[in-house]
Design an enzyme around this catalytic site. Structure first.
Site, short mmCIF file in Angstrom:
data_model
loop_
_atom_site.label_atom_id
_atom_site.label_comp_id
_atom_site.label_asym_id
_atom_site.label_seq_id
_atom_site.Cartn_x
_atom_site.Cartn_y
_atom_site.Cartn_z
N ASN A 9 0.83 -1.00 -0.28
CA ASN A 9 0.29 -0.24 -0.05
C ASN A 9 0.87 1.38 0.13
OD1 ASN A 9 -1.73 2.33 0.40
ND2 ASN A 9 -2.23 0.98 2.82
N TRP A 10 1.12 1.69 -0.57
CA TRP A 10 1.87 2.95 -1.14
C TRP A 10 1.55 4.24 -0.76
CZ3 TRP A 10 4.19 2.31 -6.77
CH2 TRP A 10 5.21 0.96 -6.83
N LYS A 11 0.35 4.20 -0.52
CA LYS A 11 -0.40 5.51 -0.09
C LYS A 11 -0.05 6.73 -0.71
CE LYS A 11 -0.15 3.91 4.60
NZ LYS A 11 -0.11 3.74 6.15
N HIS A 101 -9.79 1.26 4.12
CA HIS A 101 -8.78 1.17 5.07
C HIS A 101 -8.64 2.39 5.87
CE1 HIS A 101 -4.29 2.60 5.97
NE2 HIS A 101 -4.04 1.60 5.67
N GLU A 103 -7.28 4.94 6.68
CA GLU A 103 -6.53 6.26 6.56
C GLU A 103 -8.06 7.07 6.12
OE1 GLU A 103 -2.99 5.57 4.84
OE2 GLU A 103 -2.77 5.30 6.95
N GLU A 171 -6.37 -5.03 10.12
CA GLU A 171 -5.16 -3.66 10.59
C GLU A 171 -5.18 -2.90 11.31
OE1 GLU A 171 -2.59 -2.65 6.45
OE2 GLU A 171 -4.12 -1.53 6.33
N GLY A 177 1.63 1.48 10.91
CA GLY A 177 2.92 2.86 10.35
C GLY A 177 3.13 3.41 11.89
N SER A 217 2.60 -2.19 10.13
CA SER A 217 3.90 -2.28 10.77
C SER A 217 5.18 -3.39 10.50
CB SER A 217 4.12 -2.00 12.94
OG SER A 217 4.29 -0.32 12.58
N GLY A 238 2.57 -0.86 4.37
CA GLY A 238 2.64 0.80 4.25
C GLY A 238 4.24 0.38 3.57
N GLY A 239 4.61 0.84 4.94
CA GLY A 239 6.32 1.23 5.27
C GLY A 239 7.62 0.61 4.69
P1 PGA Z 1 2.35 0.06 8.02
O1 PGA Z 1 1.27 1.01 7.08
O2 PGA Z 1 2.98 -1.34 6.99
O3 PGA Z 1 3.36 1.43 7.29
O4 PGA Z 1 2.69 -0.19 9.07
C1 PGA Z 1 -0.04 -0.46 6.39
C2 PGA Z 1 -1.44 0.07 5.69
O5 PGA Z 1 -1.86 0.86 5.94
O6 PGA Z 1 -1.38 -0.90 4.68
#
Ligand code: PGA
Length: 258
Positions: A9-11, A101, A103, A171, A177, A217, A238-239
């Site tokens: 997930n590159w956001k 998601h 966010e 999640e 994050g 994470s 994500g990260g």
């Molecule tokens: P993260 O993000 O791996 O940076 O914690 C995961 C996500 O939001 O899908």
């Protein structure tokens, strides 16, 4: 057997140029590694920013790697300034779209009811939604994790056409994050709760075939331990998906049979 799914997930990160450079470096590594073969039920997906979709569609078109949008509207088209049309995503050949998601829920006020409508619309155009669920820290501390994630799951699937064409991502919001990863046991317990609810919703056979990914994470140094849990069918990352080497390491996570 369920596939093992590693999803990036590159956001709101990576320009089309950066996305193109990533795929140029990543795809040869993946090809030569033999991580994805017909014999192994392993699936890799990139959820890219809208502005990178054309690059992803082109770079991945003759590969086994999937891609998708991070959000779409629940109507097929219309006067919805700034939104992604599911009909256009289907025309571009996007096999997957993220729905709900955390966010999107927290920052853009996306509701449970909207996630249900999005799942229905995406399935109607042949796209597989990946429905995200997860509790906040205060919900976990007040012992309402199961209630929250089952409520989100039921609402997200309320208008589904089928369970054959859906993936789930668990999640925990407090782990996204933050560097705070759920323990493998905490994650497995939540996945078991979700699997039980899926059985009630769609019967054992379909529930047992539905991948449930863990996100929050996930990194190369914790992925193997998390993947050992029986109910964990992959990761939404994500990260650690932003760098070729770390995401490639995650794609190689050992998982029995897959
Ligand atoms: P993260 O993000 O791996 O940076 O914690 C995961 C996500 O939001 O899908």
């Amino acid at each position: 057997m369920r596939p093992f799914v590693i999803a990036a997930n590159w956001k709101m990160q990576k320009s089309p140029r950066e996305a193109s450079e990533f795929f140029k470096a990543f795809l040869p590594k993946l090809d030569s590694s033999g991580v994805v073969t017909k014999a192994l039920a392993r699936k890799i997906i990139f959820f890219v920013p809208a502005l990178d979709m054309a690059v992803a569609a082109e770079a991945l078109k003759s590969t086994t790697v999937g891609w998708g949008a991070q959000n779409s509207h629940f109507e097929l088209k219309g006067a919805f300034t700034g939104e992604n049309s599911p009909a256009v995503l289907a025309e571009l050949g996007a096999p997957y779209v993220l729905v709900g998601h955390s966010e999107r829920r927290a920052i853009f006020h996306e509701t449970d009811v909207e996630t249900g409508k999005k799942v229905k619309t995406l399935q109607s155009v042949g796209i597989t939604p990946m429905l995200c669920v997860g509790e906040s820290l205060s919900e976990r501390e007040s012992n309402s994790t199961s209630d929250v994630i089952v409520r989100q799951l039921r609402a997200g699937l309320a208008e589904r056409e089928t369970l054959k064409q859906v993936m789930i991502a668990y999640e925990p919001v407090w782990a996204i994050g933050t560097g705070k990863v759920a323990t493998p046991e905490q994650a497995n317990e939540a996945h078991s709760v979700l699997r039980k609810a899926l059985r009630e919703i769609g019967g054992a056979a379909l529930a047992d075939a539905t991948p449930i990914l863990y996100g929050g994470s996930v990194k190369p140094d914790n992925c193997a331990e998390i993947a050992r849990q029986p109910e964990i069918d992959g990761f939404l990352v994500g990260g650690a998906s932003l760098e070729v080497d770390s995401f490639f390491a995650l794609c190689q996570t050992p998982k029995a049979n897959v």
